[in-house]
Design a protein around this motif. Structure first.
Motif, PDB file in Angstrom:
ATOM      1  N   LEU A 106       0.824  -1.209   0.000  1.00 11.23           N
ATOM      2  CA  LEU A 106       0.000   0.000   0.000  1.00 11.23           C
ATOM      3  C   LEU A 106       0.856   1.257   0.000  1.00 11.23           C
ATOM      4  N   ASP A 107       1.824   1.336   0.891  1.00 11.12           N
ATOM      5  CA  ASP A 107       2.637   2.544   1.005  1.00 11.12           C
ATOM      6  C   ASP A 107       3.444   2.804  -0.269  1.00 11.12           C
ATOM      7  N   SER A 108       4.078   1.769  -0.800  1.00 13.17           N
ATOM      8  CA  SER A 108       4.913   1.957  -1.986  1.00 13.17           C
ATOM      9  C   SER A 108       4.068   2.308  -3.212  1.00 13.17           C
ATOM     10  N   THR A 109       2.940   1.642  -3.386  1.00 11.72           N
ATOM     11  CA  THR A 109       2.103   1.899  -4.556  1.00 11.72           C
ATOM     12  C   THR A 109       1.550   3.315  -4.532  1.00 11.72           C
ATOM     13  N   MET A 110       1.056   3.748  -3.386  1.00  9.37           N
ATOM     14  CA  MET A 110       0.479   5.089  -3.305  1.00  9.37           C
ATOM     15  C   MET A 110       1.540   6.169  -3.504  1.00  9.37           C
ATOM     16  N   MET A 111       2.665   6.061  -2.837  1.00 14.12           N
ATOM     17  CA  MET A 111       3.685   7.095  -2.936  1.00 14.12           C
ATOM     18  C   MET A 111       4.262   7.173  -4.345  1.00 14.12           C
ATOM     19  N   ASN A 112       4.453   6.030  -4.983  1.00 14.53           N
ATOM     20  CA  ASN A 112       4.958   6.060  -6.363  1.00 14.53           C
ATOM     21  C   ASN A 112       3.943   6.687  -7.313  1.00 14.53           C
ATOM     22  N   SER A 113       2.655   6.376  -7.134  1.00 18.58           N
ATOM     23  CA  SER A 113       1.624   6.945  -8.007  1.00 18.58           C
ATOM     24  C   SER A 113       1.507   8.453  -7.819  1.00 18.58           C
ATOM     25  N   ILE A 114       1.542   8.900  -6.556  1.00 22.89           N
ATOM     26  CA  ILE A 114       1.407  10.335  -6.298  1.00 22.89           C
ATOM     27  C   ILE A 114       2.618  11.093  -6.820  1.00 22.89           C
ATOM     28  N   SER A 115       3.813  10.572  -6.599  1.00 23.76           N
ATOM     29  CA  SER A 115       5.015  11.270  -7.068  1.00 23.76           C
ATOM     30  C   SER A 115       5.045  11.356  -8.589  1.00 23.76           C
ATOM     31  N   ASP A 116       4.629  10.293  -9.276  1.00 22.48           N
ATOM     32  CA  ASP A 116       4.625  10.316 -10.741  1.00 22.48           C
ATOM     33  C   ASP A 116       3.606  11.314 -11.273  1.00 22.48           C
ATOM     34  N   ARG A 117       2.440  11.361 -10.662  1.00 25.38           N
ATOM     35  CA  ARG A 117       1.397  12.264 -11.151  1.00 25.38           C
ATOM     36  C   ARG A 117       1.724  13.722 -10.840  1.00 25.38           C
ATOM     37  N   VAL A 118       2.290  13.988  -9.688  1.00 25.10           N
ATOM     38  CA  VAL A 118       2.622  15.374  -9.327  1.00 25.10           C
ATOM     39  C   VAL A 118       3.756  15.903 -10.197  1.00 25.10           C
ATOM     40  N   GLU A 119       4.737  15.055 -10.484  1.00 34.12           N
ATOM     41  CA  GLU A 119       5.840  15.491 -11.350  1.00 34.12           C
ATOM     42  C   GLU A 119       5.370  15.718 -12.781  1.00 34.12           C
ATOM     43  N   ALA A 120       4.302  15.032 -13.194  1.00 30.12           N
ATOM     44  CA  ALA A 120       3.804  15.198 -14.555  1.00 30.12           C
ATOM     45  C   ALA A 120       3.007  16.480 -14.734  1.00 30.12           C
ATOM     46  N   LEU A 121       2.639  17.144 -13.642  1.00 28.25           N
ATOM     47  CA  LEU A 121       1.883  18.387 -13.757  1.00 28.25           C
ATOM     48  C   LEU A 121       2.769  19.481 -14.328  1.00 28.25           C
ATOM     49  N   THR A 122       2.245  20.203 -15.298  1.00 26.01           N
ATOM     50  CA  THR A 122       2.978  21.306 -15.922  1.00 26.01           C
ATOM     51  C   THR A 122       2.640  22.613 -15.230  1.00 26.01           C
ATOM     52  N   ASP A 123       3.533  23.547 -15.314  1.00 23.19           N
ATOM     53  CA  ASP A 123       3.323  24.867 -14.721  1.00 23.19           C
ATOM     54  C   ASP A 123       2.378  25.674 -15.606  1.00 23.19           C
ATOM     55  N   LEU A 124       1.188  25.936 -15.091  1.00 20.62           N
ATOM     56  CA  LEU A 124       0.189  26.712 -15.815  1.00 20.62           C
ATOM     57  C   LEU A 124      -0.055  28.021 -15.077  1.00 20.62           C
ATOM     58  N   GLU A 125      -0.459  29.022 -15.831  1.00 16.65           N
ATOM     59  CA  GLU A 125      -0.755  30.306 -15.212  1.00 16.65           C
ATOM     60  C   GLU A 125      -1.959  30.202 -14.282  1.00 16.65           C
ATOM     61  N   GLN A 126      -2.948  29.408 -14.652  1.00 13.09           N
ATOM     62  CA  GLN A 126      -4.143  29.227 -13.841  1.00 13.09           C
ATOM     63  C   GLN A 126      -4.387  27.736 -13.665  1.00 13.09           C
ATOM     64  N   GLU A 127      -4.518  27.303 -12.419  1.00 13.92           N
ATOM     65  CA  GLU A 127      -4.716  25.884 -12.133  1.00 13.92           C
ATOM     66  C   GLU A 127      -6.136  25.465 -12.500  1.00 13.92           C
TER      67      GLU A 127
END
Length: 349
Positions: free
Chosen positions: A94-115
């Protein structure tokens, strides 16, 4: 906790809101890293309560929603080898799957002027679909096995952890999700960590028999989760679970998507409008002219703005004379339509 229980967790992962929540200027800041560690401890406690307990975690990201973890999926290959004797295998997965999924998705977010708006509705809908599919699978397997008697399904519930404010445009989808949860007998709990009170989530918890808690100490999140949200609904009847003191039943109008205190409801499809309209935009019902005139006349008149009088020089007035405050203009004396329970007014028949 003899009966198994299913828990679906919807986690709000808005980067901007978590940045504000973790600032040191807050009285009790809670950064995202500390939040995830306390949340994982709560999820591990749910799994440890019963071997048959099931779990699914959904992440609400800006503009989308994803499945972070599901106990129904197969164990990844990296966990098929020899187990660590000092680690409980379900906790590690549980811990490894969740942390890996969250880190991958957060890093994939691009910098936008408006969220973009947070995908809370999508995560809530996916969790309801997951519960419905799991219930149908349990019913099918029980019928195929020839077991007689009532079907015993896990006690389903949804926990929403929110830090973002309400989006007026999501009022209709959230209400549809609430009605679906009522039909599936799913309890929706809400844990509000940061930001203003959520009107829509208050209604979701109230209408489904769940608990809505606004945390005064976000840094003590694990204690709130363990004491209020860990027991399933069947056990809560024997406990003193915190309840809501008041519920905001205001709705959002269908025309401008604004939360209104007094609105006008279509007598055919129950659509809500902030002002009288000749034709309902939902069901295309035409209203009589006299009815529109009567509704327009019953709208409360806005008071005229108070205009301060100019202050003349001190030498132009005698000492015995004083300047009085001008009296503001009053309204036309018309009576506003009385609001109903949900904050909207019903049109006359």
């Amino acid at each position: 906790m003899d009966k198994p229980s299913h828990l679906s967790v919807v986690v709000d992962l808005s980067p901007s809101q978590w940045h504000l929540c973790g600032q040191s200027s807050n009285s009790h800041p809670l950064p995202l890293s500390a939040f995830l560690s306390q949340l994982l401890a709560f999820l591990n406690a749910h799994i440890a309560c019963n071997d048959e307990n099931t779990l699914s975690v959904y992440g609400a990201l800006p503009g989308k929603s994803i499945l972070l973890y599901s106990s129904a999926t197969a164990v990844p290959e990296e966990f098929t080898g020899p187990a660590d004797p000092n680690t409980y295998r379900p906790f590690e997965v549980l811990d490894s799957t969740m942390m890996n999924s969250i880190s991958d998705r957060v890093e994939a977010l691009t910098d936008l002027e408006q969220e973009p708006p947070i995908g809370l509705v999508g995560a809530l809908t996916k969790s309801l679909c997951y519960i419905n599919r799991m219930s149908n699978a349990s019913s099918t397997s029980t019928a195929a096995g020839g077991v007689q008697g009532p079907v015993v399904l896990p006690d389903p519930r949804i926990l929403v952890v929110s830090v973002s404010p309400d989006e007026s445009s999501s009022y209709i989808p959230i209400m549809n999700s609430i009605f679906s949860a009522q039909k599936l007998k799913v309890t929706i709990d809400v844990c509000k960590l940061y930001g203003p009170e959520s009107v829509f989530l208050q209604q979701a918890a109230h209408l489904t028999g769940g608990s809505y808690i606004y945390l005064e100490r976000p840094d003590a999140l694990l204690q709130y989760l363990t004491m209020a949200f860990l027991p399933p609904p069947a056990v809560r009847q024997l406990l003193s679970v915190p309840t809501q003191d008041k519920v905001d039943f205001r709705a959002a109008c269908f025309c401008h998507k604004n939360i209104v205190d007094i609105g006008f409801v279509c007598s055919v499809c129950l659509s809500i409008f902030c002002q009288p309209v000749p034709v309902c935009s939902t069901c295309r019902t035409k209203f009589p002219i006299k009815t529109l005139q009567r509704l327009n006349a019953s709208k409360p008149a806005a008071p005229a703005p108070r205009t301060p009088a100019p202050t003349p020089p001190a030498t132009s007035l005698p000492r015995s004379q004083s300047i009085g405050t001008p009296r503001s203009s009053m309204g036309n004396g018309l009576v506003a339509p009385s609001p109903s329970r949900n904050g909207t007014s019903l049109p006359p028949r």
